[in-house]
Design an enzyme around this catalytic site. Structure first.
Site, PDB file in Angstrom:
ATOM      1  CB  THR A  95      -0.926   0.008   1.232  1.00 12.42           C
ATOM      2  OG1 THR A  95      -1.771  -1.144   1.159  1.00 12.42           O
ATOM      3  CG2 THR A  95      -1.774   1.264   1.283  1.00 12.42           C
TER       4      THR A  95
ATOM      5  CG  HIS B  11       0.979  -9.406   4.422  1.00 12.25           C
ATOM      6  ND1 HIS B  11      -0.320  -9.835   4.316  1.00 12.25           N
ATOM      7  CD2 HIS B  11       0.986  -8.145   3.962  1.00 12.25           C
ATOM      8  CE1 HIS B  11      -1.068  -8.849   3.819  1.00 12.25           C
ATOM      9  NE2 HIS B  11      -0.292  -7.809   3.595  1.00 12.25           N
TER      10      HIS B  11
ATOM     11  CB  THR C 248      13.970   3.684  12.832  1.00 12.19           C
ATOM     12  OG1 THR C 248      14.417   4.919  13.385  1.00 12.19           O
ATOM     13  CG2 THR C 248      14.836   2.545  13.325  1.00 12.19           C
TER      14      THR C 248
ATOM     15  CB  CYS D  59      -9.045  -3.477   1.452  1.00  8.82           C
ATOM     16  SG  CYS D  59      -7.987  -4.376   0.368  1.00  8.82           S
TER      17      CYS D  59
HETATM   18  C1  LIG Z   1      -2.368  -7.182  -0.475  1.00  6.41           C
HETATM   19  C2  LIG Z   1      -2.263  -6.265  -1.634  1.00  6.41           C
HETATM   20  C3  LIG Z   1      -1.909  -4.925  -1.469  1.00  6.41           C
HETATM   21  C4  LIG Z   1      -1.654  -4.330  -0.120  1.00  6.41           C
HETATM   22  O1  LIG Z   1      -0.442  -4.786   0.398  1.00  6.41           O
HETATM   23  P1  LIG Z   1      -0.047  -4.465   1.923  1.00  6.41           P
HETATM   24  O2  LIG Z   1       1.354  -4.930   2.030  1.00  6.41           O
HETATM   25  O3  LIG Z   1      -1.005  -5.235   2.767  1.00  6.41           O
HETATM   26  O4  LIG Z   1      -0.166  -2.989   2.100  1.00  6.41           O
HETATM   27  C5  LIG Z   1      -1.815  -4.141  -2.596  1.00  6.41           C
HETATM   28  N1  LIG Z   1      -2.054  -4.636  -3.807  1.00  6.41           N
HETATM   29  C6  LIG Z   1      -2.388  -5.916  -4.015  1.00  6.41           C
HETATM   30  C7  LIG Z   1      -2.628  -6.418  -5.398  1.00  6.41           C
HETATM   31  C8  LIG Z   1      -2.508  -6.776  -2.928  1.00  6.41           C
HETATM   32  O5  LIG Z   1      -2.866  -8.042  -3.133  1.00  6.41           O
END
Ligand SMILES: *Cc1c(COP(=O)(O)O)cnc(C)c1O
Length: 390
Positions: A74, A203, A241, A327
């Site tokens: 993000t 993740h 940091t 989300c």
């Molecule tokens: C999960 C995801 C995100 C968000 O990633 P985060 O590391 O959770 O902020 C953005 N774009 C796509 C395509 C995702 O699958």
């Protein structure tokens, strides 16, 4: 086999035990600040960060100094769109994004619109893929950036990035890709694909939450505009940091993904195909959403005719699935991805996403398939008798 079964790996993935092992010392005695230049604690942390930088870069054919660590995809997407647009605004104020992008691209794109940019949203075909020709014809003399996700997080469709990269490279337009889903699952190479900016997340590949990276092609730094001010970490692109334990975990997760990509992909694609085969054999009215071939190995998105996806998920309390992206699931609106693919609101509401991961077993797939067949059949019987009663 334990229930509930987790089959929502597009939302997140469990930490690989090897990743956890590698992180633990950095949550304990090896706690140094990677920016401390005056003692061994700092040097130790800095060394660990540099190792991880090389590991993450290696997966996409990038040099270590082209990897900027962030808090996740993000932040990387926000940094990519805002930083590039701000840095390039004297050259032009037109940006192209895909219609099925993650909110983490669509929202920053809207923000650019509010600050005087024109934004074209490239439409997709029935399978969720942009047509390269559409992107080419949307390019204008003042286009500075194209942002297209490598793989879609709902339906798994892969965009023709290599073809788009040839066009953008020829025109001197920057190409950004949100590769949160594709990273470590399908082959990506920044040189071969002509990528200038790539957003990554730990993740989604069995690494820790809250850490990610932005690949920034080295030649671009002169045109870059930092979006925050502070200690000037990460070549001035991103201050603060560094999250050393998270970055160490990301590095190991990237190594594991690179080493096991071929084997994991083949195994998960076979399990995914088995899942679809059972659903189709046992139920009528099962349609695949997305592209039949150009897609992630670990994703299956299907719609069940006459069934509400939310009702199905509620009935399946022993299986973790999703109707759309995590989300969006707080909102009850039908998926913007499925609607962009031409599905009606009811078809979108009847769709369910299955996401497989490194620790998904054949037994789990059989179990999930059986439970889905049971509940879809039951929901269809209920609505048929409801209709008969009216
Ligand atoms: C999960 C995801 C995100 C968000 O990633 P985060 O590391 O959770 O902020 C953005 N774009 C796509 C395509 C995702 O699958």
């Amino acid at each position: 086999m334990r229930t509930p079964v987790f089959m929502d790996h597009q939302s997140t993935t469990p930490l690989d035990p090897q990743v956890l092992d590698a992180m633990l010392p950095y949550l304990g005695p090896r706690f140094g600040n990677a920016s401390s230049r005056s003692h061994a604690f700092g040097w130790d942390a800095a060394q660990a960060v540099e190792r991880a930088r090389a590991s993450v870069g290696r997966v996409i054919g990038a040099r270590p100094d082209e990897i900027v660590f962030t808090s996740g995809a993000t932040e990387s997407n926000n940094l990519a769109l805002a930083g590039a647009a701000e840095g390039l605004k004297e050259r032009g104020r037109h940006v192209i994004v895909g219609a099925t992008e993650h909110r983490a691209v669509l929202d920053p794109a809207r923000r650019l619109e509010e600050t005087g940019f024109r934004v074209t949203r490239a439409t997709v075909d029935r399978s969720g893929r942009v047509r390269t020709g559409d992107v080419a014809s949307a390019l204008a003399p003042d286009t500075v950036l194209v942002s297209l996700m490598a793989a879609n997080n709902e339906v798994g469709t892969l965009h023709p990035l290599r073809e788009v990269g040839e066009i953008t490279r020829g025109r001197g337009v920057w190409l950004h890709t949100d590769a949160a889903q594709a990273f470590g699952r399908v082959r990506l190479d920044v040189e071969e694909m002509g990528l200038d900016l790539v957003s990554l997340s730990a993740h989604k590949i069995h690494g820790p939450k809250g850490v990610g990276a932005l690949y920034v092609r080295s030649g671009l730094l002169g045109s870059w505009s930092p979006q925050d001010r502070g200690g000037g970490h990460e070549v001035g692109l991103r201050s603060g940091t560094l999250n050393v334990p998270g970055i160490v975990g990301f590095g190991v997760a990237a190594d594991l993904a690179r080493e096991s990509m071929e084997e994991d992909s083949a195994r998960l694609a076979a399990l995914r195909d088995r899942l679809l085969a059972i659903l189709r054999a046992e139920l009528g009215g099962v349609e695949l959403n997305g592209h039949a071939r150009e897609r992630l190995p670990n994703n299956l998105n299907v719609r069940f005719e006459g069934v509400d996806g939310e009702a199905l998920l509620t009935a399946l309390d022993d299986v973790a699935l999703a109707t759309g992206s995590a989300c969006m699931s707080a909102k009850k609106e039908p998926s913007h991805v499925l609607q962009a693919m031409g599905l009606g609101p009811d078809q979108a509401r009847g769709s369910v996403r299955f996401g497989l991961g490194r620790f998904t077993t054949g037994e789990e797939v059989e179990y999930v398939a059986r439970r889905v067949v049971e509940e879809v059949s039951r929901l269809r019987r209920v609505s048929a008798s409801d209709r008969a009663a009216h």
